[in-house]
Scaffold this motif. Structure first.
Motif, PDB file in Angstrom:
ATOM      1  N   LEU A  77       0.671  -1.248   0.178  1.00 38.65           N
ATOM      2  CA  LEU A  77       0.272   0.003   0.194  1.00 38.65           C
ATOM      3  C   LEU A  77       0.707   1.450  -0.052  1.00 38.65           C
ATOM      4  CD1 LEU A  77      -3.124   1.446   0.604  1.00 38.65           C
ATOM      5  CD2 LEU A  77      -3.086   1.178   3.137  1.00 38.65           C
ATOM      6  N   PRO A  78       0.538   1.843  -1.172  1.00 35.21           N
ATOM      7  CA  PRO A  78       1.454   3.409  -1.027  1.00 35.21           C
ATOM      8  C   PRO A  78       1.357   4.389  -0.100  1.00 35.21           C
ATOM      9  CG  PRO A  78       0.435   2.959  -3.122  1.00 35.21           C
ATOM     10  CD  PRO A  78      -0.131   2.214  -2.221  1.00 35.21           C
ATOM     11  N   LEU A  79       2.155   5.209   0.724  1.00 34.51           N
ATOM     12  CA  LEU A  79       2.063   5.849   1.566  1.00 34.51           C
ATOM     13  C   LEU A  79       1.348   6.650   1.166  1.00 34.51           C
ATOM     14  CD1 LEU A  79       2.580   7.001   3.995  1.00 34.51           C
ATOM     15  CD2 LEU A  79       4.780   8.140   3.141  1.00 34.51           C
ATOM     16  N   TRP A  80       0.209   7.387   0.095  1.00 33.86           N
ATOM     17  CA  TRP A  80       0.148   8.424  -0.629  1.00 33.86           C
ATOM     18  C   TRP A  80      -1.771   8.145   0.266  1.00 33.86           C
ATOM     19  CZ3 TRP A  80      -3.780   7.270  -4.141  1.00 33.86           C
ATOM     20  CH2 TRP A  80      -3.895   6.363  -4.983  1.00 33.86           C
ATOM     21  N   ALA A  81      -1.720   6.313  -0.750  1.00 30.43           N
ATOM     22  CA  ALA A  81      -2.819   5.268  -0.233  1.00 30.43           C
ATOM     23  C   ALA A  81      -3.447   5.482   0.581  1.00 30.43           C
ATOM     24  CB  ALA A  81      -3.132   4.663  -1.270  1.00 30.43           C
ATOM     25  N   ALA A  82      -2.707   5.375   1.901  1.00 30.26           N
ATOM     26  CA  ALA A  82      -2.847   4.770   3.240  1.00 30.26           C
ATOM     27  C   ALA A  82      -2.990   6.175   4.022  1.00 30.26           C
ATOM     28  CB  ALA A  82      -1.326   4.248   3.831  1.00 30.26           C
ATOM     29  N   ILE A  83      -2.083   7.286   3.854  1.00 34.62           N
ATOM     30  CA  ILE A  83      -2.838   8.809   3.771  1.00 34.62           C
ATOM     31  C   ILE A  83      -4.210   9.658   3.802  1.00 34.62           C
ATOM     32  CG2 ILE A  83      -2.646  11.488   3.871  1.00 34.62           C
ATOM     33  CD1 ILE A  83       0.674  10.822   3.523  1.00 34.62           C
ATOM     34  N   ARG A  84      -4.351   8.719   2.867  1.00 31.65           N
ATOM     35  CA  ARG A  84      -6.419   8.619   1.862  1.00 31.65           C
ATOM     36  C   ARG A  84      -7.332   8.072   2.788  1.00 31.65           C
ATOM     37  NH1 ARG A  84      -7.545  10.748  -3.820  1.00 31.65           N
ATOM     38  NH2 ARG A  84      -8.843  12.678  -3.578  1.00 31.65           N
ATOM     39  N   LEU A  85      -6.252   7.150   2.768  1.00 38.39           N
ATOM     40  CA  LEU A  85      -7.343   5.811   3.869  1.00 38.39           C
ATOM     41  C   LEU A  85      -7.725   6.703   4.822  1.00 38.39           C
ATOM     42  CD1 LEU A  85      -6.550   2.545   2.255  1.00 38.39           C
ATOM     43  CD2 LEU A  85      -8.235   4.130   1.396  1.00 38.39           C
ATOM     44  N   ALA A  86      -6.501   6.983   5.798  1.00 36.15           N
ATOM     45  CA  ALA A  86      -6.229   7.461   7.022  1.00 36.15           C
ATOM     46  C   ALA A  86      -7.685   8.077   7.333  1.00 36.15           C
ATOM     47  CB  ALA A  86      -5.478   7.133   7.738  1.00 36.15           C
ATOM     48  N   ASP A  87      -7.934   9.397   6.235  1.00 34.30           N
ATOM     49  CA  ASP A  87      -7.895  10.294   6.699  1.00 34.30           C
ATOM     50  C   ASP A  87      -9.927  10.362   6.526  1.00 34.30           C
ATOM     51  OD1 ASP A  87      -6.151  12.171   6.469  1.00 34.30           O
ATOM     52  OD2 ASP A  87      -5.860  12.742   4.763  1.00 34.30           O
ATOM     53  N   PHE A  88     -10.292   9.333   5.298  1.00 32.62           N
ATOM     54  CA  PHE A  88     -11.260   8.956   5.104  1.00 32.62           C
ATOM     55  C   PHE A  88     -11.661   8.178   6.215  1.00 32.62           C
ATOM     56  CE2 PHE A  88     -14.064   6.389   2.633  1.00 32.62           C
ATOM     57  CZ  PHE A  88     -15.657   6.660   2.725  1.00 32.62           C
ATOM     58  N   TYR A  89     -11.038   7.337   5.977  1.00 32.57           N
ATOM     59  CA  TYR A  89     -12.058   6.750   7.705  1.00 32.57           C
ATOM     60  C   TYR A  89     -11.870   7.329   9.297  1.00 32.57           C
ATOM     61  CZ  TYR A  89     -12.388   3.363   4.252  1.00 32.57           C
ATOM     62  OH  TYR A  89     -12.174   2.331   3.238  1.00 32.57           O
ATOM     63  N   GLY A  90     -11.437   8.345   9.308  1.00 30.30           N
ATOM     64  CA  GLY A  90     -11.060   9.163  10.634  1.00 30.30           C
ATOM     65  C   GLY A  90      -9.831   7.916  11.292  1.00 30.30           C
ATOM     66  N   VAL A  91      -9.030   7.637  11.324  1.00 34.43           N
ATOM     67  CA  VAL A  91      -7.952   7.135  11.958  1.00 34.43           C
ATOM     68  C   VAL A  91      -6.476   7.554  11.779  1.00 34.43           C
ATOM     69  CG1 VAL A  91      -9.970   4.928  11.978  1.00 34.43           C
ATOM     70  CG2 VAL A  91      -7.886   5.439  10.375  1.00 34.43           C
ATOM     71  N   SER A  92      -5.958   6.398  12.644  1.00 38.00           N
ATOM     72  CA  SER A  92      -4.057   7.436  12.656  1.00 38.00           C
ATOM     73  C   SER A  92      -3.125   6.015  11.322  1.00 38.00           C
ATOM     74  CB  SER A  92      -3.171   6.916  13.559  1.00 38.00           C
ATOM     75  OG  SER A  92      -3.433   5.300  14.334  1.00 38.00           O
ATOM     76  N   LEU A  93      -2.608   6.803  11.166  1.00 33.58           N
ATOM     77  CA  LEU A  93      -1.788   6.056  10.234  1.00 33.58           C
ATOM     78  C   LEU A  93      -1.270   4.675  11.414  1.00 33.58           C
ATOM     79  CD1 LEU A  93       0.257   8.044   7.686  1.00 33.58           C
ATOM     80  CD2 LEU A  93      -1.285   6.257   7.071  1.00 33.58           C
ATOM     81  N   ASP A  94      -1.145   4.943  11.712  1.00 31.79           N
ATOM     82  CA  ASP A  94      -0.376   3.284  12.828  1.00 31.79           C
ATOM     83  C   ASP A  94      -1.597   2.500  13.026  1.00 31.79           C
ATOM     84  OD1 ASP A  94       2.066   3.835  13.246  1.00 31.79           O
ATOM     85  OD2 ASP A  94       2.007   5.223  15.061  1.00 31.79           O
ATOM     86  N   PHE A  95      -3.120   2.558  12.608  1.00 27.46           N
ATOM     87  CA  PHE A  95      -4.042   1.924  13.175  1.00 27.46           C
ATOM     88  C   PHE A  95      -4.336   1.344  12.062  1.00 27.46           C
ATOM     89  CE2 PHE A  95      -8.251   0.687  12.675  1.00 27.46           C
ATOM     90  CZ  PHE A  95      -8.845   0.102  14.035  1.00 27.46           C
ATOM     91  N   LEU A  96      -4.256   2.149  10.944  1.00 26.88           N
ATOM     92  CA  LEU A  96      -4.591   1.366   9.700  1.00 26.88           C
ATOM     93  C   LEU A  96      -3.621   0.146   9.433  1.00 26.88           C
ATOM     94  CD1 LEU A  96      -6.537   1.795   7.112  1.00 26.88           C
ATOM     95  CD2 LEU A  96      -4.538   3.237   6.066  1.00 26.88           C
ATOM     96  N   VAL A  97      -2.003   0.228   9.862  1.00 27.38           N
ATOM     97  CA  VAL A  97      -1.594  -0.546   9.201  1.00 27.38           C
ATOM     98  C   VAL A  97      -1.214  -1.456  10.154  1.00 27.38           C
ATOM     99  CG1 VAL A  97      -0.257   0.591   7.804  1.00 27.38           C
ATOM    100  CG2 VAL A  97       0.484   0.873   9.616  1.00 27.38           C
ATOM    101  N   GLY A  98      -1.956  -1.035  11.451  1.00 29.76           N
ATOM    102  CA  GLY A  98      -2.143  -2.438  12.296  1.00 29.76           C
ATOM    103  C   GLY A  98      -0.628  -2.306  13.485  1.00 29.76           C
ATOM    104  N   ARG A  99      -0.484  -1.109  13.671  1.00 29.20           N
ATOM    105  CA  ARG A  99       0.037  -0.920  14.407  1.00 29.20           C
ATOM    106  C   ARG A  99      -0.024  -0.149  16.042  1.00 29.20           C
ATOM    107  NH1 ARG A  99       6.841   0.729  13.352  1.00 29.20           N
ATOM    108  NH2 ARG A  99       6.139   1.698  14.547  1.00 29.20           N
ATOM    109  N   ALA A 100      -0.898   0.129  15.895  1.00 25.28           N
ATOM    110  CA  ALA A 100      -2.048   0.969  17.345  1.00 25.28           C
ATOM    111  C   ALA A 100      -3.179   0.669  17.469  1.00 25.28           C
ATOM    112  CB  ALA A 100      -2.066   2.509  17.241  1.00 25.28           C
ATOM    113  N   GLU A 101      -3.739   0.246  18.184  1.00 24.70           N
ATOM    114  CA  GLU A 101      -4.925  -0.043  18.422  1.00 24.70           C
ATOM    115  C   GLU A 101      -6.003   0.798  18.454  1.00 24.70           C
ATOM    116  OE1 GLU A 101      -6.312  -3.629  19.531  1.00 24.70           O
ATOM    117  OE2 GLU A 101      -3.938  -3.963  19.113  1.00 24.70           O
ATOM    118  N   LYS A 102      -6.047   1.779  18.716  1.00 20.38           N
ATOM    119  CA  LYS A 102      -6.786   3.095  18.510  1.00 20.38           C
ATOM    120  C   LYS A 102      -5.919   4.051  17.674  1.00 20.38           C
ATOM    121  CE  LYS A 102      -8.504   2.571  23.014  1.00 20.38           C
ATOM    122  NZ  LYS A 102      -9.516   3.185  23.937  1.00 20.38           N
TER     123      LYS A 102
END
Length: 67
Positions: A42-67
């Motif tokens: 997953l490219p960084l630009w896409a991860a950032i866009r998804l995190a913004d869309f879902y209202g979550v952190s990048l760490d949460f999106l990729v499984g590095r954090a629980e919230k």
């Protein structure tokens, strides 16, 4: 192989289809499907866009954090 289980989980939790998210990211649905299956990184630009869309952190999106 890459693994992004939350990418699929968040999409399903928001009742979105793979095609809808692919359109959000301006890509072909097949490319997005490969991200969900972990066949492509997953490219960084896409991860950032998804995190913004879902209202979550990048760490949460990729499984590095629980919230």
């Amino acid at each position: 192989m890459f693994h992004y289980p939350r990418v699929r989980d968040l999409r399903e939790d928001h009742d979105k289809t793979q095609k809808e998210i692919a359109m959000l990211l301006h890509m072909h649905p097949t490319v997005y499907q490969r991200y969900e299956r972990g066949e492509r990184e997953l490219p960084l630009w896409a991860a950032i866009r998804l995190a913004d869309f879902y209202g979550v952190s990048l760490d949460f999106l990729v499984g590095r954090a629980e919230k």
